[in-house]
Structure formats: C-alpha cells, structure tokens
Design an enzyme around this catalytic site. Structure first.
Site, PDB file in Angstrom:
ATOM      1  N   GLY A 116       0.827  -1.191   0.000  1.00  0.00           N
ATOM      2  CA  GLY A 116       0.000   0.000   0.000  1.00  0.00           C
ATOM      3  C   GLY A 116       0.867   1.248   0.000  1.00  0.00           C
ATOM      4  N   CYS A 117       0.275   2.369  -0.388  1.00  0.00           N
ATOM      5  CA  CYS A 117       1.040   3.617  -0.482  1.00  0.00           C
ATOM      6  C   CYS A 117       1.489   4.099   0.897  1.00  0.00           C
ATOM      7  CB  CYS A 117       0.220   4.684  -1.194  1.00  0.00           C
ATOM      8  SG  CYS A 117      -1.476   4.890  -0.582  1.00  0.00           S
TER       9      CYS A 117
END
Length: 310
Positions: A116-117
């Site tokens: 995920g970012c």
C-alpha cells in the site's frame, strides 16, 4: 518471444498508470481486453491464463477471484495491488528495499503482494529501526499521513475535481479513517516488525498525486543512547546502495523550510528525512513519495521487472 503481461483492471487509476509506465516497451507484450468487456469473466480468465505475469488492479474480492482463476496454472505469476494478500505468508511482499533479501524473494516468487502507499512510507521508516534494535518492543508508534486524492480511485477523483458531483468534496484537506481501523494497519504492523499496532491517522489533500508520511518519536523511549544522528545513520546503512529509496543528509534536511507533498509527483522514488534539533529529545521521521508511483504503479512495474529478470 517477449513475456506476456496482462493488467486485470487496466482501466482503473492504478492500471492506467502501469500502462503509461510500460508504453513503448518492446521487451514485453501487453495483453488487453476492451473496457466494455472488463466484466466478461470468461474473457478475463483466458487473458489471465495466457499471461506470464498478471498484474491485478482490482478490489480485494475481485483479486481473490482472479487468483482462483489461475491457481491451477503454475505458468502464471501474479502481482496483486489490492490489500487482499499483503500479510499472507504465501505471498512475497513487494517492497524490494525492505531488507537486503527482499528483491531476491520477489524475483523468485510466483505471488507478489504490491504494498500500500501509506505502508510503503511507514515501513520504510520503521522497519530499519526495528531491525537495528533502536525501536523497542511495545513502543507506541503513531503514523500521520497525507495523500493526493488519486489514492481514492476514480470515485474520489470525481468528487474532488467535479464541483457538480452530488458528493463533491470542497475541503482543501480532510481527515478520514477516524475509527483507527484503516485497512493498511495490518501490513504496517507485520512488515514494520511491530509487536503493537500503530495509531494511523490518514488524510487527503486537494492535490492529485503525492504523499507525506510522518512517524514522530521520543528519543528517551528508544534504545539507550539513541540520537537523531544514530537514527539517520541506521537509515543510511539500511538503504546503502539503493537507487529508488534515498535518505536525505541531515544538513540538507536542516536547511529545508518545508516539505512539499507533490515534490516526487510522477516519479517512482522515495525520500526519507530525519527532522529535529540536535541534542533535543524528539525527532520526526518523514517519507516523501508519489502515492501512485512508489506507492502503487511504480512499485508494481519494479516488481514485474524483478520477476522477469529471474
């Protein structure tokens, strides 16, 4: 013959960014289905099973369904960009710089879970300190972050860019994840080597792409003798020889009047900073990245290249 790549979900935000990064490449062959057929399960299954690497840019449940479609075909390798498999021990976690062996694990894997970012920034800051023994068991980690609105996909893009949208968002900045149960917390905990889940407070700004992730620390509660300089040295040692993740020198960080969330827009790199006053008892660790770059599509292409090189 060039390896075949199929992006399942190529018309979404992440999928489009991956296609853009791969445009003009002659070392791979991109398989594609028309947007009107994107829900045609039979056509998707044919494409998935005809690929050497399938990159899934889908919601969690749809990703699980796609993996089932290729589960019996050992010739297909998978990169999944959803949250569905990020803490699954049967999947390699796709943060190549996470430790010295991770790139090799990705290269050899059949299944890779793209990070995920927000976790990319948080883990990038936290894991080296856990590995170095600086961050003790039980430390109450807090992660504060702001992302560009493209992280919310097409729906949020429309809400932020179209003032006539029925659910238009006009605020220049807003906080969300208020119950403190954001879906990225498990991977921050597992891959950050934490024994206690962090408090994670995400937010979105009125800019399309970019991200700042902050992890503030009290030096008095870390390993004895820890200083701002020793934290910086641990990060430098951890990322030595890496091109994509860099640690900004302390002198350069000290001279900065501000950190601009969109500085790395369109780039697939990440910068790490250590801020504070020498001799003081607090530091603020900061990761700067593009939420769609190293935080999503750029990482997926990086992982694909590692897998193709194996």
């Amino acid at each position: 013959m060039a390896p075949k790549i199929f992006i399942d979900g190529e018309h979404g935000t992440t999928g489009l960014q991956i296609r853009t990064r791969m445009a003009g490449r002659r070392d791979v062959e991109l398989l594609s289905i028309p947007e009107a057929e994107r829900r045609n399960a039979a056509m998707r299954e044919d494409m998935l099973n005809g690929a050497d690497i399938a990159i899934l840019c889908l919601p969690d449940d749809a990703s699980k369904e796609a993996v089932q479609m290729v589960s019996a075909n050992n010739n297909v390798r998978v990169i999944d960009t959803s949250t569905a498999f990020r803490v699954n021990p049967g999947w390699a976690y796709g943060f190549a710089e996470m430790d010295k062996q991770q790139a090799d694990k990705i290269a050899a894997a059949r299944f890779v879970a793209n990070p995920g970012c927000y976790p990319t920034g948080a883990i990038g800051l936290i894991r080296p300190l856990r590995a170095a023994g600086i961050l003790p068991d039980g430390y109450p980690i807090t992660v504060n972050a702001v992302s560009g609105y493209t992280g919310g996909g097409k729906q949020m893009i429309a809400q932020m860019e179209n003032p006539d949208h029925p659910d238009a968002i006009t605020a220049p900045h807003f906080l969300y994840g208020l119950p403190l149960t954001h879906k990225h917390v498990p991977e921050m905990t597992v891959h950050g080597l934490l024994d206690r889940a962090p408090i994670f407070s995400p937010s979105v700004g009125k800019f399309a792409q970019g991200m700042i992730v902050q992890v503030p620390l009290h030096l008095d509660d870390l390993a004895e003798g820890t200083t701002m300089e020793s934290i910086h040295a641990a990060l430098v040692a951890h990322y030595a020889g890496q091109d994509i993740v860099s640690v900004v020198p302390l002198a350069e960080s000290k001279a900065l009047p501000r950190v601009n969330a969109i500085e790395l827009e369109g780039k697939d790199t990440m910068k790490l900073f250590v801020f504070g006053t020498p001799g003081a008892s607090q530091v603020n660790l900061v990761a700067l990245l593009d939420n769609l770059g190293k935080g999503a599509s750029g990482a997926a292409v990086q992982n694909m290249d590692l897998m193709l090189a194996s």
